[in-house]
Write a protein that holds these residues in place. Structure first.
Motif, PDB file in Angstrom:
ATOM      1  N   ARG A   1     -37.946  66.146  56.917  1.00 12.67           N
ATOM      2  CA  ARG A   1     -36.917  67.110  57.301  1.00 12.67           C
ATOM      3  C   ARG A   1     -36.894  68.151  56.190  1.00 12.67           C
ATOM      4  O   ARG A   1     -36.519  67.849  55.064  1.00 12.67           O
ATOM      5  CB  ARG A   1     -35.575  66.391  57.420  1.00 12.67           C
ATOM      6  N   LEU A   2     -37.312  69.389  56.505  1.00  7.29           N
ATOM      7  CA  LEU A   2     -37.500  70.415  55.487  1.00  7.29           C
ATOM      8  C   LEU A   2     -36.814  71.720  55.883  1.00  7.29           C
ATOM      9  O   LEU A   2     -36.552  71.958  57.069  1.00  7.29           O
ATOM     10  CB  LEU A   2     -38.998  70.679  55.289  1.00  7.29           C
ATOM     11  N   HIS A   3     -36.591  72.560  54.889  1.00  9.45           N
ATOM     12  CA  HIS A   3     -36.053  73.908  55.100  1.00  9.45           C
ATOM     13  C   HIS A   3     -37.043  74.908  54.510  1.00  9.45           C
ATOM     14  O   HIS A   3     -37.925  74.525  53.731  1.00  9.45           O
ATOM     15  CB  HIS A   3     -34.677  74.042  54.444  1.00  9.45           C
ATOM     16  N   PRO A   4     -36.927  76.184  54.843  1.00 10.59           N
ATOM     17  CA  PRO A   4     -37.909  77.161  54.346  1.00 10.59           C
ATOM     18  C   PRO A   4     -38.125  77.131  52.844  1.00 10.59           C
ATOM     19  O   PRO A   4     -39.266  77.286  52.380  1.00 10.59           O
ATOM     20  CB  PRO A   4     -37.323  78.509  54.801  1.00 10.59           C
ATOM     21  N   ASP A   5     -37.081  76.899  52.069  1.00  7.43           N
ATOM     22  CA  ASP A   5     -37.257  76.914  50.616  1.00  7.43           C
ATOM     23  C   ASP A   5     -38.007  75.685  50.085  1.00  7.43           C
ATOM     24  O   ASP A   5     -38.338  75.618  48.904  1.00  7.43           O
ATOM     25  CB  ASP A   5     -35.926  77.098  49.890  1.00  7.43           C
ATOM     26  N   ASP A   6     -38.317  74.726  50.964  1.00 11.43           N
ATOM     27  CA  ASP A   6     -39.119  73.571  50.557  1.00 11.43           C
ATOM     28  C   ASP A   6     -40.612  73.902  50.539  1.00 11.43           C
ATOM     29  O   ASP A   6     -41.410  73.117  50.018  1.00 11.43           O
ATOM     30  CB  ASP A   6     -38.892  72.391  51.508  1.00 11.43           C
ATOM     31  N   PHE A   7     -40.981  75.027  51.107  1.00  6.81           N
ATOM     32  CA  PHE A   7     -42.395  75.401  51.180  1.00  6.81           C
ATOM     33  C   PHE A   7     -42.727  76.379  50.065  1.00  6.81           C
ATOM     34  O   PHE A   7     -42.346  77.530  50.105  1.00  6.81           O
ATOM     35  CB  PHE A   7     -42.719  76.034  52.540  1.00  6.81           C
ATOM     36  N   TYR A   8     -43.441  75.902  49.082  1.00  8.77           N
ATOM     37  CA  TYR A   8     -43.861  76.777  47.988  1.00  8.77           C
ATOM     38  C   TYR A   8     -45.360  77.035  48.032  1.00  8.77           C
ATOM     39  O   TYR A   8     -45.849  77.962  47.436  1.00  8.77           O
ATOM     40  CB  TYR A   8     -43.455  76.213  46.632  1.00  8.77           C
ATOM     41  N   ALA A   9     -46.094  76.210  48.729  1.00  2.71           N
ATOM     42  CA  ALA A   9     -47.530  76.412  48.879  1.00  2.71           C
ATOM     43  C   ALA A   9     -47.960  75.783  50.194  1.00  2.71           C
ATOM     44  O   ALA A   9     -47.447  74.754  50.602  1.00  2.71           O
ATOM     45  CB  ALA A   9     -48.296  75.773  47.738  1.00  2.71           C
ATOM     46  N   SER A  10     -48.892  76.437  50.850  1.00  2.00           N
ATOM     47  CA  SER A  10     -49.381  75.925  52.115  1.00  2.00           C
ATOM     48  C   SER A  10     -50.811  76.403  52.317  1.00  2.00           C
ATOM     49  O   SER A  10     -51.160  77.527  51.957  1.00  2.00           O
ATOM     50  CB  SER A  10     -48.498  76.414  53.269  1.00  2.00           C
ATOM     51  N   LEU A  11     -51.611  75.557  52.913  1.00  2.00           N
ATOM     52  CA  LEU A  11     -53.003  75.905  53.189  1.00  2.00           C
ATOM     53  C   LEU A  11     -53.090  77.141  54.077  1.00  2.00           C
ATOM     54  O   LEU A  11     -53.937  77.986  53.904  1.00  2.00           O
ATOM     55  CB  LEU A  11     -53.697  74.707  53.859  1.00  2.00           C
ATOM     56  N   HIS A  12     -52.194  77.264  55.039  1.00  2.00           N
ATOM     57  CA  HIS A  12     -52.253  78.365  56.006  1.00  2.00           C
ATOM     58  C   HIS A  12     -51.044  79.281  55.905  1.00  2.00           C
ATOM     59  O   HIS A  12     -50.669  79.906  56.881  1.00  2.00           O
ATOM     60  CB  HIS A  12     -52.332  77.799  57.433  1.00  2.00           C
ATOM     61  N   SER A  13     -50.415  79.390  54.749  1.00  2.00           N
ATOM     62  CA  SER A  13     -49.160  80.126  54.657  1.00  2.00           C
ATOM     63  C   SER A  13     -49.323  81.629  54.733  1.00  2.00           C
ATOM     64  O   SER A  13     -48.393  82.325  55.063  1.00  2.00           O
ATOM     65  CB  SER A  13     -48.411  79.767  53.369  1.00  2.00           C
ATOM     66  N   GLY A  14     -50.441  82.148  54.420  1.00  2.00           N
ATOM     67  CA  GLY A  14     -50.592  83.592  54.461  1.00  2.00           C
ATOM     68  C   GLY A  14     -52.049  83.985  54.374  1.00  2.00           C
ATOM     69  O   GLY A  14     -52.911  83.209  53.997  1.00  2.00           O
TER      70      GLY A  14
END
Length: 172
Positions: free
Chosen positions: A88-101
Motif C-alpha cells: 500500500r503506497l502513496h506517490p511520495d513512496d516512489f523515489y526511483a523506478s525502472l520505468h518512471s520517466g
C-alpha cells in the motif's frame, strides 16, 4: 461523516477512480487490470469509476483529472520483494523506478506537479493510493500471471475493496 435520521453513521463518498494499470499480454504485468476487473464486478457504487490503462506519467493525467481520490493497482518489482507480496503506497513512496520517466514522458510525481501547475483538478497526494503487487515476470508474453502472483489476486481485490469500504462478496 454525519448522522442520519435513524442515527446510523453515514460517510460522504468521495468521487473515486480505480485504475488497473498494466499489459495483460505480458504475464504478470496484467495484474492491475485483472484485480480491477474483479473489484468492478463486486462494487456497484455510483461514486466509484473503474478504468484500465497501459500508460503512465503524462498520459495518465487526463484519466485522474476531476476525481477526489484515486486507487491505482499495478505491478511492482522491488529489490527484496517476493512475488505475490502486496504493498500500500502513496506517490511520495516512489523515489526511483525502472520505468518512471524517459525523454518522452515524466514520472507520475512530475506529471502530477505539472498538471497541478497548469490548473488541472487532481487529487492531493494523500488521496492517491497504489495497491502494488510484487511480480515475477513482466517481460515475457503470456496471458496468465505466474502462480504466486495469480494467488495474490484475491488478497489484492480484498485490499482495494477495503479501501472502498465495500465488504468482499463472492462473484460467479
Amino acid at each position: 461523516m454525519r448522522l442520519t435520521a435513524d442515527c446510523e453513521r453515514e460517510t460522504y463518498a468521495l468521487k473515486t477512480l480505480v485504475v488497473g494499470l498494466g499489459n495483460p499480454i505480458l504475464t504478470d504485468d496484467g495484474i492491475g487490470i485483472y484485480v480491477v476487473r474483479d473489484v468492478a464486478a463486486r462494487c456497484q457504487r455510483r461514486d466509484v469509476t473503474f478504468t484500465e490503462a497501459s500508460v503512465g506519467g503524462l498520459r495518465l493525467l487526463d484519466r485522474l483529472a476531476g476525481h477526489e481520490r484515486v486507487i491505482i493497482v499495478d505491478a511492482i518489482q522491488t529489490r527484496d520483494g517476493r512475488p505475490g507480496d502486496i504493498y500500500r503506497l502513496h506517490p511520495d513512496d516512489f523515489y526511483a523506478s525502472l520505468h518512471s520517466g524517459s525523454t518522452h514522458d515524466l514520472s507520475l510525481n512530475d506529471a502530477l506537479a505539472l498538471g497541478r501547475g497548469m490548473g488541472m483538478v487532481l487529487p492531493v497526494d494523500e488521496d492517491i493510493l497504489f495497491v502494488a503487487v510484487e511480480v515475477e515476470d513482466v517481460l515475457n508474453f503470456g496471458e496468465r500471471c505466474t502462480p504466486a502472483v495469480e494467488a495474490a489476486v484475491p488478497r489484492a481485490v480484498g485490499a482495494v475493496l477495503a479501501e472502498l469500504g465495500v465488504e468482499s462478496v463472492d462473484v460467479e
